[in-house]
Design an enzyme around this catalytic site. Sequence first.
Site, PDB file in Angstrom:
ATOM      1  N   ASP A 146      29.767  -8.918 -20.792  1.00  0.00           N
ATOM      2  CA  ASP A 146      29.395 -10.404 -21.008  1.00  0.00           C
ATOM      3  C   ASP A 146      30.576 -11.056 -20.374  1.00  0.00           C
ATOM      4  O   ASP A 146      31.610 -11.214 -21.048  1.00  0.00           O
ATOM      5  CB  ASP A 146      29.261 -10.730 -22.231  1.00  0.00           C
ATOM      6  CG  ASP A 146      27.953 -10.237 -22.992  1.00  0.00           C
ATOM      7  OD1 ASP A 146      27.446  -9.085 -22.424  1.00  0.00           O
ATOM      8  OD2 ASP A 146      27.225 -10.500 -24.068  1.00  0.00           O
TER       9      ASP A 146
ATOM     10  N   LYS B 110      23.232 -15.945 -20.053  1.00  0.00           N
ATOM     11  CA  LYS B 110      23.587 -16.101 -21.365  1.00  0.00           C
ATOM     12  C   LYS B 110      24.170 -17.338 -21.604  1.00  0.00           C
ATOM     13  O   LYS B 110      24.986 -17.984 -20.774  1.00  0.00           O
ATOM     14  CB  LYS B 110      24.677 -14.907 -21.774  1.00  0.00           C
ATOM     15  CG  LYS B 110      25.013 -15.107 -23.188  1.00  0.00           C
ATOM     16  CD  LYS B 110      25.992 -14.004 -23.564  1.00  0.00           C
ATOM     17  CE  LYS B 110      26.587 -14.270 -24.841  1.00  0.00           C
ATOM     18  NZ  LYS B 110      27.542 -12.885 -25.030  1.00  0.00           N
TER      19      LYS B 110
ATOM     20  N   LYS C  95      19.821 -14.234 -22.585  1.00  0.00           N
ATOM     21  CA  LYS C  95      20.528 -14.147 -23.750  1.00  0.00           C
ATOM     22  C   LYS C  95      21.021 -15.421 -24.569  1.00  0.00           C
ATOM     23  O   LYS C  95      21.979 -16.026 -23.828  1.00  0.00           O
ATOM     24  CB  LYS C  95      21.588 -13.231 -23.739  1.00  0.00           C
ATOM     25  CG  LYS C  95      22.351 -12.739 -25.122  1.00  0.00           C
ATOM     26  CD  LYS C  95      23.347 -11.840 -24.961  1.00  0.00           C
ATOM     27  CE  LYS C  95      24.172 -11.598 -26.165  1.00  0.00           C
ATOM     28  NZ  LYS C  95      25.395 -10.837 -26.205  1.00  0.00           N
TER      29      LYS C  95
END
Lengths: 321, 501, 329
Positions: A158, A221, A257
């Site tokens: 991430d 995300k 996400k």
Amino acid sequence: MSTEQNGSGLSLFRAGSGGGRGPSAYALFNPPPVDKVAVEERAAALATRSIKKAAKVAGLKLAVSMMDLTTLEGKDTPGKVRQLCQKAMRPLDSDPSIGPCAAICVYPNLVPVAKATLAGSTVKVASVATAFPSGQSPLSIKLDDTRRAVELGADEIDMVIDRGAMLTGDYAKVFDEIAATKEACGAAHLKVILETGELGSYDVVRRASDLAIAAGADFIKTSTGKIQPAATLPVTLVMLEAIRDYYYASGRRIGMKPAGGVRTAKQSLQYLVLLRETLGDAWLTPDLFRFGASALLNDVLMQLEKERTGAYQASEDFSKD
Amino acid sequence: MGQITRSEKDSVEKRSSAALDFGAAWEYAPAPEATDHIRIDPKYELFIGGKWRAPRAGKYFQTISPSTEQVLAEVAEAGAEDVDDAVKAARQAYDNVWSKMRGAERAKYIFRISRAIQEKARELAIVESMDGGKPIKESRDVDVPLAAAHFFYHAGWADKLDYAFQGRPHRPLGVAGQIIPWNFPLLMAAWKIAPALACGNTVVLKPAETTPLTALLLAQIIEECELPPGVVNILTGAGATGAAIASHPDVDKIAFTGSTGVGKRIQKSIAGTTKRLTLELGGKAANIVFGDASLDQAVEGIVRGIYFNQGHVCCAGSRLLVEESVHDVIVRKLKDRMMTLRLGDPLDKNTDVGAINSKMQLGKIRELVEAGEQEGAERYSAPVKLPEKGYWFPPTFFTGAGQSCRIAREEIFGPVLTIMTFRTPDEAIEKANNTMYGLSAGIWTDKGSKIFHMATRLKAGVIWGNTYNKFDPSSPFGGYKESGFGREGGRQGLLAYTDVE
Amino acid sequence: MEGKKKTQEAERTSDRPSVTGDAPMTRGESRGKAKARLRVAKAYKMYVGGAFVRSESGRYFQVESAKGHADADADVVNVPRGSRKDVRDAVLAAKNALGGWEKRTPFNRGQILYRLAEVMESRRAELVESIARAGGALEDAEREVEAAIDRAVYYAGWADKVSGVVASHNPVSGPHFGFSLPEPMGVVCVLAPERPSLLGLLSTTLPVITGGNTCVALASAEDPRTAIVFSECLATSDLPGGVLNVLTGHADELAPVMAKHREVIAIDAWLVDADLRAKVQAEGADNVKRVKVRVPMDPDSWLDERRGQGLSWIERHLETKTVWHPMGV
């Protein structure tokens, strides 16, 4: 600038004739504009969907399976991470049909602990990297951060984008860093955190989404969880629309996400409704949708138990990890 | 740079093949609104002079639920004598009470009505959806709150009319005869009654014959609010009742919302009298989408423009004018969006598209859709399953239609959109204005100066820029050309119920 | 039927061989003092599209001058008797002028109306004489012309203020910016009252064009000459051709044509005849025309600044356009 490209999701950049690095090497396409009021209206309208009974249970179970159980604190320890891993593998002691969660999300130092604890399960290990959460470090350090996390066993990375570069219009820098990080990931999946709470407008969110996708993101995300606001329904909708346009154009499915701020079972269902009615059935899988959350899981479990037993639940009945 | 090459290559190869799948992976369970607290009387009388009274001729008609075809209640049919009684009651109330009352006192009565509507909001919404077929989420979130807001807004004007007309002398008109349609039954009653009362007039109102129930509930509310008898009279009935109101010699003002055809007949019928008239009639609004718009939000606006309330909206964006460069992407996005429209039980909280209001209206929609097919336009209807009982029509659009097609010229008043293309802003304006109607229009572009350029050139009373089908009591609503005259809402709406020097 | 009327009128006029439309004879000689030259008499024409025209039908009607006022004219003059097709042409001229007129800035419209007042002032004597010629006391004619000029000034001043006064910001409940602006309706027909011939025509037409509409007016049939003199003021006042068109003729013939014309969006009819009023109302319904029929006021009311002018006169021929736009970044 051709309006023909608007909304078609074609790539943002084209290599310029120079072929070298730097802004001159790129031709920039305008991403489609986003109307704030209409996006928020649409998100709010979808949030009024009434999800009952079997649909509710199915939705909540799906939500559990999409969860990236997250702990990203300075005080994180192996003990804490192990307990979280246990919870991810078997969220509800009384019901083995629930779960497991999709992944555990930790800092790089704790990847080995998580990896070892989760061995043999389907739960993935995600690690934040690239000088999380600010991203304000030299690229070489960010890439090292990424490579080390992968070497330590992370299945997913991430990363954070350089919001400073994004807001000064140095899109080439943002793009190059994502592309380089993707390369550094090797086989690991890359989630690109836009930190939408710092981008100032949906237009910039859309631009960053298009850019991240074009640069090689597997997922986009919303947030680090360190900045408010974190995930919201409308910002998620904007990103889903970027994913949809890219899918229209390329046939490739990018994941989404939302992270931070999703705390209740009801909210998780609202996100799933948003997902279902924007991208359709194919995205209703942990492969393409995740929740980045820590407090969400217990509320979802409480609601599942409520649906099963018909009685409102007490929080003490659920493990706090 | 590898990703760049990849995405460009992908985009060329797979562009047309990728399709979204809106199947049954996660089907929502039914979520019906609870109705056990709703009581609909088996029979409703006329509300005249503050009393519930049987029609003199003793005639009643049935009102049914268009989603189930079940009879909901019997409703009185007012004849000419009943109309006369109601006008007399309204005249007396006007002469003796309402026109003499201080504005501040009138205001308090109207505020009361607003509050009572809020208190009974859910009941009104449910009955509205049962009687008219519209989705509960619309009656609950749009019709009923707006109805309450209209009373609240206009209540405040009652003692401030001196400020409304720039100091010009003004006086109420007297008895207002009001005839309203079936598409927003309670809301239209509010649009009519609230400004009339605020300006000091008394009212004889006739709801549409297919949707009388919420107007009757409103009469009950008015009764509970202790409005002086005769200030508001509610007469149920069909066209003949409306005609009797319009032609009654002691009515000072007619306000009509409905079809252009009936509006013209009413206008003709009052020739030779000094009756004042406002008309809110049909439309064939252009919803204009430019290539530089927020296309995903424009698609939402298109859907809101034509499928809101099953397209039973006089200002519906029934003609979509798309800049040719984005026609294909808009059609694709629209098709995908339509896959998620949920048609069915109006009382289900997740229903997006309800029942067609009546069998007759369904017939009109079918006729025009057939005409569109015969004229060679290409039809697309969302693949929804229509319930067996009741009146239903799937969300539909046509592509490949020309300006001359019936589906591009006539008001369908159903969930049917006609999509056409344009190349330049001037062409869009020319096409948009190429109609006898002029009620509303939509413009979708990210460029501010283009919005203003278009807005000043479109011959329509309401222009929605980057939005559609928005209503507010403070916002004047009404048409140009054959969409009628007069405004409802805002300061301008007060002119419809006031004689201003 | 039209043809028959035409014949009848032609027959009637043929009884008076001394007066014909295009060969006017001056009555200068009759004033006793012989002049050295023959005065050039004026042919009265309608004002359509910025040009002075005869009726396409070739028809005319005759107007007599009151005693003692024939010095500039013949005792009897021929005035065009406008036809259905003249209405058509005038409406077309008004339609063609609409785009340019409504797009002018209100300030510019105001200046043009003020220019009209200036021109009228300079032709004041001619206007007074024209009114007096049609009967009535000279001082009444003077009062009427003064009021008419002042009324032009009055509306000149309104042009750039109407919107500021009647427009609104609409404080809607939601993240939208809403406003409502007045806009011109389009082509408006006016059936001016018979009396006062100048003030009545001006009071009914100027508010129409002040708001940006274009106008086709039917002038008083009792005194059409003054309307034509007024038209000459229009022609020299910077008012674009077609913005205000002045027809002469008979209301009972032309009012229904105007009411029926689908390009005409509004009609303001000051008519004595109740049946004709009803007919205008009924015919107007065919295109949902904004019809206002009225019994003419008494002459003094037209002079009254409270009754004979006002914002309502302008507002009556304005549409309200409401615009919504979201506010958000």
